[in-house]
Design an enzyme around this catalytic site. Structure first.
Site, PDB file in Angstrom:
ATOM      1  CD  GLU A 240      -3.129  -0.801   0.243  1.00 37.08           C
ATOM      2  OE1 GLU A 240      -3.137   0.248  -0.421  1.00 37.08           O
ATOM      3  OE2 GLU A 240      -4.012  -1.675   0.134  1.00 37.08           O
ATOM      4  NE  ARG A 244      -3.744   3.129  -0.634  1.00 34.44           N
ATOM      5  CZ  ARG A 244      -5.032   3.153  -0.329  1.00 34.44           C
ATOM      6  NH1 ARG A 244      -5.649   4.295  -0.105  1.00 34.44           N
ATOM      7  NH2 ARG A 244      -5.726   2.039  -0.216  1.00 34.44           N
ATOM      8  CG  ASP A 372      -6.013  -6.926  -7.859  1.00 29.46           C
ATOM      9  OD1 ASP A 372      -4.982  -7.260  -7.258  1.00 29.46           O
ATOM     10  OD2 ASP A 372      -6.819  -6.091  -7.410  1.00 29.46           O
ATOM     11  CD  GLU A 509     -10.307  -0.826  -8.749  1.00 31.01           C
ATOM     12  OE1 GLU A 509     -11.489  -0.488  -8.473  1.00 31.01           O
ATOM     13  OE2 GLU A 509      -9.357  -0.645  -7.968  1.00 31.01           O
TER      14      GLU A 509
END
Ligand code: NAG
Length: 607
Positions: A240, A244, A372, A509
């Site tokens: 993360e 980010r 993903d 997405e």
């Protein structure tokens, strides 16, 4: 294996090496840099002192110069800062004057010269101002000369202006109630901290830059410069924070040319590196930024497959920017390791053990959560490195074949194509699709844009229709987090939503895929769909002090607001919508940039 990998890697560069060496660009700067770097530290200090004395003398005798000196902050504010006021609709940041006096020179022995780090991004830097002319001095230290920012024109139509208005609305609430905290809780007017890294500010930096919001960029930059500290005694999630924070610092550096962002990125990247000190090299999921102790998640001995394979774009870029290969080496090794593991037709289980380096057998195979972006970064790493690392493309191709063969089905009624999941190591098919998986059509289109088979485009187009239906079939026109598809012949209704899955977190997405599809096909239907979704966000998620996640997309009169605005709404969702509505679809060219998993654009290199 790593040695082999690196050897291939360097060999692949060789044909291009001469091109760079012959490039005439940057030669005068190069010799100046070389001269500078050959000075001893003492000689440099003498030059600093003399230059400073000369500047102060000039300033002192300049009429009205006393206002420039700000005794309160103890900083010499350069006259350049006044250039933050720019004419409307153009966006330009001056080169930041580097305050070298309080900066330690990096230890030279840390910088090992490698041919690959002397590569320029593929773009012609004429208008882009990227670090195309990094130069190498006698000891192999890499320096990028000061750079100019990329220019963006600002909004060119009403839809883009509407997205900017939405951004400003969210920003205002965040500033008022949550400034410096990770997330805004817009209904109670409070905040939420996860890593305590000002996530919303950091994630939004390049969105602000691309939108041309001068004032907001200045205040966000100021906060990052003065208040973003990584020396915090707190566990953070490697993945993360990489996508980010590291991603945004790097892209802000590339877009604005402001080296402060790179300095922050280096500090953060260095603190994240201990994650890779596992027996297998597969990183632990968490690390304490102050003690630099890394470990597995508290709830499991395993890391998520998508997490350990979705840090490579950022770590590689950090190495390319600094000339220090350790970041890229650590992360690339993970990709190579996963490449060597046994998979079923390119598809990977969602858990991997950092100590053994093996997948957890019988864990789920999915293109949704925890799976993903493994697939996304195969393709994007291949693109980032100028299509030179064949195994990444091959693994991507194999995985897409595996998806087509094992994960796709059609609904009974309208024959919508969707992607399901395989449970128990592939034995059971579950007709369940996360909204997260709607990134895939955009990624497929990006692959086709880079020469992958047209067959992938047909899959992408069909999946776009299905993802659009996830939105259009809900009375709020917002998709739920998870949709189930109906594959029983003789039944009616294509999809259904469970109560616990009916939330919408303002996720990006699908609008991400809309932007790729529009940019690559020029089909305005995708813009139209994006506009419908944007209006649904306006109608059902906008509150007095920002935008909120909602708990139920199925009931327009009771959406059950969740009082949370995640950083990706500003970092990704609004960025993609803004780009989607551009009159110039190539405002952020896919031939120059590859966007990380959090929508932060990084330059494409030619190797
Ligand atoms: C644009 O995309 C939509 C949705 O997939 C499709 O129905 C339409 O035929 C496309 N238009 C063109 C001109 O290809």
């Amino acid at each position: 294996m790593l040695g082999q990998f690196k050897k291939d890697y360097v060999a692949l560069n060789l044909p291009n090496a001469g091109v760079d060496a012959n490039s005439s660009r940057g030669w005068p700067k190069k010799s100046l840099w070389r001269w500078w770097n050959q000075l001893s530290r003492f000689q440099r200090s003498v030059v600093y002192v003399l230059t400073l004395a000369a500047c102060l003398t000039v300033l002192y005798f300049l009429p009205g110069a006393h206002a420039i000196w700000n005794p309160g902050s103890g900083k010499l504010n350069t006259a350049l800062d006044s250039n933050y006021i720019t004419p409307p609709l153009t966006f330009f940041f001056p080169k930041k004057a580097e305050n070298s006096l309080d900066k330690e020179e990096p230890a030279e022995e840390n910088y090992v010269h490698e041919e690959i780090y002397n590569k320029k991004p593929v773009q012609d830097t004429g208008d882009m101002g990227l670090n195309g002319n990094a130069v190498t001095n006698a000891v192999g230290q890499i320096h990028s000369p000061p750079r100019e920012g990329v220019k963006f024109s600002g909004p060119t139509n009403e839809r883009q202006s509407a997205v900017i208005a939405a951004f400003k609305h969210a920003w205002k609430g965040y500033k008022k109630y949550a400034w410096g905290h990770d997330h805004l809780k817009p209904i109670t007017g409070t905040f939420h901290d996860w890593f305590s890294l000002g996530l919303t500010i950091v994630d939004a930096l390049d969105t602000i830059y691309i939108m041309g919001l001068t004032e907001e960029f200045a205040e966000a930059r100021e906060w990052v410069d003065t208040s973003l500290h990584f020396d915090v005694n707190r566990d953070v999630n490697l993945f993360e924070v990489t996508i980010r924070v590291l991603g945004s610092l790097l892209s802000s550096y590339h877009l604005s040319g402001d080296k402060m962002f790179l300095d922050k990125a280096v500090d953060l990247g260095t603190r994240l590196l201990p994650c890779f000190n596992s027996d297998s090299g597969v990183p632990y999921s968490d690390v304490n930024l102050a003690t630099r102790k890394a470990h597995s998640p508290k709830w499991s001995p395993d890391s998520s497959t998508s997490e350990v394979t979705t840090i490579q774009l950022e770590f590689r870029d950090l190495s390319r920017c600094t000339g220090d290969p350790k970041f890229e080496d650590s992360a690339a090794k993970v990709s190579l390791h996963v490449h060597g593991l046994e998979k079923s037709e390119g598809l990977v289980p969602i858990f991997i053990n950092a100590n053994t380096g093996h997948f957890r057998s019988y864990s789920t195979i999915t293109l949704g959560a925890r799976g993903d972006s493994y697939y996304e970064y195969l393709l994007k790493q291949w693109i980032q490195t100028g299509q030179t690392i064949d195994y990444l493309r091959d693994d991507f191709m194999e995985a897409i074949s595996g998806v087509m063969k094992h994960l796709t089905r059609r609904t009974a009624q309208n024959k919508y194509l969707f992607i399901g999941e395989l449970l128990a190591g592939g034995r059971d098919f579950k007709p369940k699709m996360d909204h997260l998986a709607c990134y895939l059509p955009g990624t497929l289109a990006l692959g086709v844009h880079n020469g992958l088979p047209q067959e992938h485009m047909l899959l992408a187009e069909e999946l776009m229709i299905t993802c659009y239906q996830m939105y259009a079939q809900q009375p709020t026109f917002l998709a739920p987090e998870i949709t189930y598809f109906n594959i029983q012949e003789g039944t009616t209704g294509d999809m259904s939503v469970k109560t616990n899955d009916a939330h919408n977190l303002l996720r990006p997405e699908f609008v991400e895929s809309l932007w790729y599809m529009y940019q690559i096909t020029g089909n305005q239907t995708y813009q139209q769909w994006g506009w419908q979704i944007f209006q649904a966000f306006e109608k059902y998620t906008k509150v007095a002090n920002g935008y909120t996640s909602i708990g139920n997309v199925r009931n327009p009169v009771n959406t059950r607001p969740r009082d949370m605005m995640e950083s990706f709404f500003l970092g990704e969702t609004l960025k993609y919508l803004y780009l989607l509505f551009s009159d110039d679809p190539h405002v952020l060219s896919l031939d120059k940039y590859v966007l990380n998993s959090e929508a932060h654009p990084l330059p494409i290199y030619d190797t």
